[in-house]
Design an enzyme around this catalytic site. Structure first.
Site, short mmCIF file in Angstrom:
data_model
loop_
_atom_site.label_atom_id
_atom_site.label_comp_id
_atom_site.label_asym_id
_atom_site.label_seq_id
_atom_site.Cartn_x
_atom_site.Cartn_y
_atom_site.Cartn_z
N MET A 77 0.83 -1.21 0.00
CA MET A 77 0.00 0.00 0.00
C MET A 77 0.86 1.26 0.00
O MET A 77 1.79 1.37 0.79
CB MET A 77 -0.93 -0.05 1.22
CG MET A 77 -1.85 1.12 1.34
SD MET A 77 -2.95 1.25 -0.12
CE MET A 77 -3.17 3.02 -0.19
N GLU A 78 0.46 2.19 -0.86
CA GLU A 78 1.28 3.36 -1.16
C GLU A 78 1.08 4.54 -0.21
O GLU A 78 1.30 5.68 -0.62
CB GLU A 78 0.97 3.82 -2.58
CG GLU A 78 -0.44 4.44 -2.79
CD GLU A 78 -1.49 3.47 -3.34
OE1 GLU A 78 -1.34 2.25 -3.15
OE2 GLU A 78 -2.48 3.96 -3.93
N ASN A 79 0.70 4.33 1.05
CA ASN A 79 0.49 5.43 1.98
C ASN A 79 1.62 6.46 1.87
O ASN A 79 2.79 6.11 1.79
CB ASN A 79 0.48 4.90 3.42
CG ASN A 79 -0.32 3.64 3.55
OD1 ASN A 79 -1.50 3.64 3.26
ND2 ASN A 79 0.33 2.56 3.93
N GLU B 26 4.56 0.87 -5.81
CA GLU B 26 4.13 1.71 -4.68
C GLU B 26 4.86 3.05 -4.70
O GLU B 26 4.28 4.09 -4.42
CB GLU B 26 4.35 1.00 -3.34
CG GLU B 26 3.71 -0.39 -3.22
CD GLU B 26 2.25 -0.46 -3.61
OE1 GLU B 26 1.54 0.54 -3.48
OE2 GLU B 26 1.81 -1.54 -4.09
N HIS C 141 3.39 5.42 -7.24
CA HIS C 141 2.12 6.02 -6.80
C HIS C 141 2.33 7.38 -6.14
O HIS C 141 1.39 8.16 -6.04
CB HIS C 141 1.44 5.12 -5.77
CG HIS C 141 0.47 4.12 -6.34
ND1 HIS C 141 -0.46 4.44 -7.31
CD2 HIS C 141 0.25 2.81 -6.05
CE1 HIS C 141 -1.20 3.37 -7.59
NE2 HIS C 141 -0.79 2.36 -6.84
N GLU D 120 -4.35 3.21 -10.77
CA GLU D 120 -3.82 1.85 -10.84
C GLU D 120 -3.37 1.45 -12.25
O GLU D 120 -2.30 0.88 -12.43
CB GLU D 120 -4.82 0.84 -10.27
CG GLU D 120 -5.13 1.04 -8.77
CD GLU D 120 -3.89 1.02 -7.88
OE1 GLU D 120 -2.80 0.62 -8.34
OE2 GLU D 120 -4.01 1.44 -6.71
N1 0A1 Z 1 -3.36 0.54 -3.80
C1 0A1 Z 1 -2.63 -0.66 -3.54
C2 0A1 Z 1 -3.42 -1.88 -3.43
C3 0A1 Z 1 -4.33 -2.05 -2.27
C4 0A1 Z 1 -5.68 -1.90 -2.45
C5 0A1 Z 1 -6.58 -2.17 -1.46
C6 0A1 Z 1 -6.08 -2.57 -0.28
O1 0A1 Z 1 -6.95 -2.89 0.73
C7 0A1 Z 1 -8.25 -3.17 0.37
C8 0A1 Z 1 -4.73 -2.71 -0.06
C9 0A1 Z 1 -3.86 -2.43 -1.08
C10 0A1 Z 1 -1.75 -0.92 -4.73
O2 0A1 Z 1 -2.15 -0.70 -5.85
O3 0A1 Z 1 -0.64 -1.39 -4.54
ZN ZN Z 2 -1.40 0.43 -7.08
#
Ligand code: 0A1
Ligand code: ZN
Length: 881
Positions: free
Chosen positions: A268-270, A303, A306, A325
């Site tokens: 996850m790209e936080n 990530e 992003h 995405e």
């Molecule tokens: N945005 C992240 C993927 C991701 C999507 C949903 C999540 O929880 C429901 C966790 C991660 C990516 O594209 O890597």
């Molecule tokens: Zn992603």
């Protein structure tokens, strides 16, 4: 859990929020029994909103302790709380709202919001997890500056992290420690993250193109500290690549990655604080395969990328998910192509699209890259949004060329920095920067389903011309009929009798959208109508056509080419992707034949393959792909009605025929590539190992010498790539005792390494030779299994249902029942995982009748359960509709 039937949410209903949240100040008091969260929100009315003075915040699984507006506690009749909302009425333009809630991270098995993994706290907020932390406008168009204070026992949680920069670290009067973070970049709540634990870290530095120093840290549980090196290296290469290829620089002083064992997805790209599934970041040579290294490199890059495509410019609403995405997958794929072989990367991606995305597009969950409705957004992190989305961006790149695409992306980032935007905005930037009209092209975002392109050729000797008629048609999908023709870029070549590319002269030279149909550099025709005929002139004899080079569009191609032409292209096509594609088509034909009868490898094919195996000027990874049979799932996608057992039989026969006919060549190739150099996870070594281990897999199918070599490799390897390949060869050897002993030895060696144990689970569960139902039951009861850990569930149940197809599709329906039982069990604890596991059951309509019925019964059994989560409800109800 639901009381009424879950409702769909529609893109057409989008409207802006009534309020913005300019500042968000969060205080977390982490205690063993519960966590208290204080949120102070600075609200400002959105004058473009409806200005009703009503604020409806989302919240789930929260216990509201206090609510105050501008410092005054709100009376109970001034607000309403439901299971998933908090509504306050009578508000003015500006307020400060403070909310105190209590949450229970230890009881959070869904792994959304704040939860515990091992001894640490971590968060997952995308898409709608933040509402499990506090009441909030949990939607991506509400962007806020976040300040986070974490208060906890400093001994137990020496590491306390959140987004942005650390601004304070102090000891409170009661002895607890408080660490504060400020993220200066406005962001939506889905990018919020918090981590606390007893972690170690590895540190490195990166100097950005403008000369700023960025601290890089990877945090892990202590036993994993020797597994961080590769991810750090991949991170630095990603940062450099994004500067060089997209002109994008990192924008904080620190970039952190944390590895956690319990995670629903890959990573996850936080903002500034990526959280990774440990399987997608941790590696050392002894424990991680080359494939794992490559996955880590790709996900670290994804990530990181992003930070611009997703964070600096984010999505207005979740219908725009592919905006971040699809674009980011396109970016990470280009990065991987640059790091390794571009052709091999293209083959891997096409294989994935054809196997998994085409299946989704042809099934009950088919949806456009920009969906127009959903019940549960977590179900829309799909191969369509990600991989088809990336293919669509890739077609824009093909249409505009590299320079035009870069102009478009520069404009996009510049125009929309700090905003939450739509797919339309992305395409508009591409159009405006290039003076081109992509209206027609945008159908790719709106129409679901895989277009089918058929090709018909007519060579006219008297005119020295080849007439190529292309027709396109897109099947109906749920809720969509009568589709319009798409703009399909068709990259192609014409081969002469020696296999050389012929110069191309083609009419018409301009297509409906005004694009030049062909340039030597682009080699692309633009199919924009239902039917078009292109005439290639100046051809003295009939050329061999090589269509859809480089997988130039995510379409199915119907073009009858003789086995002879396919073999010719496998040998000569200058486009590596199409060499592979020709070989796959040839093999599909053989497998089809071999379903009915014994099979012998044709002599001309044997010769071509023998040459490939001995040609040491070719990229060994490429050769390995050329000689790999299509997987059973891939074959299924090329069948009208799927009979998994016939597919298995046909494929096994062809495999054996190849192994026998080329036994000596496989042995020789193996010996040639055997190396005693120290293991390095670098491209050339990886490519050589890929082919060496492919050779071993064929060699050991057909001869005892091969099995002995597999055994030797199993015992002597210093790296997981070779050890795992040897183990797989032993499992396939047909010698059950040998397979058992090897598996046992492997477990003894690796039982203390969770990530290796997961590989051990999955190699057994996914094996056609072993993966019988009773073995799956044993694995589910094994000490190494844990129903709370998504990786373990995927390793056993996911591998079984997606890979061991001949067992999953057992005639008595027992495989389907096992999967349905797992889904029912997980529905109550982790709905996201339950719903993802369901995918194989959604394909019932395409199976032969005897299996189809049984699969449907299991879906109906799931559908009849009380208390279905929205996640599972959406998939079963749409599958049965
Ligand atoms: N945005 C992240 C993927 C991701 C999507 C949903 C999540 O929880 C429901 C966790 C991660 C990516 O594209 O890597
Ligand atoms: Zn992603």
């Amino acid at each position: 859990m639901r009381d009424a039937q879950p409702q769909s949410i529609y893109l057409k209903d989008y409207c802006q929020p009534e309020y913005w949240i300019n500042q968000t100040e969060l205080t977390f008091e982490l205690q063993e029994d519960a966590t208290v969260v204080t949120a102070v929100l600075t609200l400002e009315a959105n004058n473009a909103g409806n200005q009703s003075g009503v604020l409806e915040l989302q919240g789930q699984q929260l216990e509201l302790l206090q609510l105050a507006l501008d410092g005054t506690t709100l009376a109970a009749d001034a607000y309403t709380v439901t299971d998933d909302s908090l509504t306050i009425t009578g508000l003015a333009q500006q307020h400060q709202l403070s909310i105190v809630t209590r949450i229970d991270p230890a009881a959070n098995t869904a792994l959304e919001g704040l939860y515990r993994s091992g001894g640490m706290y971590c968060t997952q907020c995308e898409a709608e997890g933040f509402r499990r932390i506090t009441y909030y406008l949990d939607r991506p168009d509400v962007m806020s500056v976040f300040t986070t204070h974490i208060i906890a026992d400093g001994e137990r949680y020496p590491v306390m992290l959140s987004n942005g920069n650390c601004i304070a670290d102090e000891t409170l009067a009661d002895g607890r420690r408080q660490v504060s973070w400020l993220d200066p970049h406005r962001k939506p709540a889905y990018l919020f993250a918090l981590v606390a634990g007893d972690l170690l870290h590895k540190e490195d530095h990166f100097t950005t193109m403008s000369g700023r120093d960025v601290t890089l840290r990877i945090f892990v549980e202590p036993q994993n500290i020797d597994k961080t090196e590769y991810a750090l290296d991949a991170l630095k290469r990603s940062m450099r690549w994004d500067e060089e290829v997209y002109g994008r620089e990192y924008d904080l002083d620190i970039f952190m990655i944390v590895a956690v064992d319990d995670f629903n997805m890959g990573a996850m790209e936080n903002k500034g604080l990526n959280v990774f599934n440990s399987s997608c970041v941790l590696a050392n040579p002894a424990t991680a395969t080359d494939a794992a290294y490559q996955r880590i490199e790709a996900i670290v890059a994804h990530e990181y990328f992003h930070n611009w495509s997703g964070n600096r410019v984010t999505c207005r609403d979740w219908f725009q998910l592919s905006l971040k995405e699809g674009f980011t997958v396109f970016r990470d794929a280009s990065f991987s192509a640059d790091m390794h072989s571009a052709t091999v990367k293209r083959i891997e991606d096409a294989r994935m699209v054809r196997t998994v995305q085409f299946a989704e597009d042809g099934g009950p969950m088919a949806h456009p890259v920009q969906p127009d409705s959903f019940i549960e957004i977590a179900n829309f992190y799909t191969v369509t949004i990600y991989e088809k989305g990336a293919e669509v961006v890739g077609m824009i790149h093909k249409i505009l060329g590299a320079d035009g695409f870069r102009k478009g992306s520069d404009l996009y980032f510049e125009r929309h920095d700090g905003q939450a935007v739509t797919i339309h905005d992305f395409v508009a930037a591409m159009e405006d920067a290039n003076g081109i009209d992509l209206t027609l092209f945008k159908r790719w975002y709106k129409q679901a389903g895989t277009p089918v392109v058929s090709a018909e050729v007519d060579y006219r000797a008297d005119e020295q011309a080849l007439y190529l008629t292309l027709r396109q048609q897109c099947p109906d999908t749920p809720g969509q009929t009568n589709k319009q023709p798409m703009w399909i870029p068709v990259q192609l070549g014409l081969l002469d009798a020696n296999g050389q590319d012929l110069p191309v002269q083609v009419t018409p030279s301009v297509n409906a959208a005004g694009m030049e149909t062909w340039t030597a550099a682009s080699q692309v025709l633009h199919l924009t109508e239902a039917e078009q005929t292109f005439v290639f002139s100046g051809l003295e004899s009939q050329p061999v056509l090589s269509l859809f080079r480089d997988f130039s569009a995510p379409v199915k191609v119907e073009f009858e080419q003789s086995a002879q032409d396919l073999l010719f292209r496998l040998q000569h096509d200058s486009d590596g992707f199409n060499r592979w594609d020709a070989g796959q088509r040839l093999m599909l034909g053989w497998i089809d034949q071999a379903r009915l009868d014994e099979f012998e490898l044709p002599e001309d094919a044997r010769q071509v393959m023998a040459e490939l195996l001995s040609d040491d000027t070719l990229d060994p990874a490429m050769v390995s792909y050329l000689l790999t049979l299509p997987s059973e799932a891939y074959i299924a996608e090329f069948s009208d009605q799927v009979d998994p057992h016939a597919i298995h039989l046909g494929r096994q026969r062809v495999r054996l025929a190849m192994a026998m006919a080329l036994n000596e060549q496989f042995a020789a190739c193996y010996q040639r590539l055997l190396s005693h150099a120290e293991y390095q996870p670098e491209p050339q070594q990886m490519a050589a190992r890929t082919l060496k281990n492919l050779a071993l897999s064929y060699w050991s199918v057909a001869s005892d010498a091969g099995v002995r070599q597999a055994l030797a490799q199993f015992g002597s390897s210093d790296n997981m790539t070779d050890q795992m390949a040897a183990l797989q060869a032993l499992i396939c050897s047909g010698d059950d005792e040998l397979a058992q002993q090897s598996l046992e030895a492997f477990y003894q060696q690796w039982q203390n390494d969770a990530l290796v144990v997961n590989q051990w689970l999955s190699v057994q569960a996914g094996s056609a030779d072993l993966g019988t139902l009773s073995r799956i039951q044993q694995l589910l009861e094994h000490e190494a299994f844990d129903w709370r850990n998504p990786n373990k569930i995927r390793s056993v149940i996911g591998a079984f249902a997606n890979q061991a197809l001949c067992h999953f599709h057992a005639q008595d329906g027992s495989g389907y029942r096992l999967l349905a039982d797992a889904v029912i069990r997980l529905n109550a604890t982790n709905p996201q995982i339950a719903s993802r596991l369901l995918t194989p059951l959604t394909k019932w309509r395409r199976l032969v009748p005897a299996l189809s019925e049984q699969m449907k019964e299991q879906l109906e059994r799931v559908a009849a359960q009380p208390d279905l989560s929205r996640d599972v409800y959406e998939i079963v109800s749409k599958s049965l509709a």
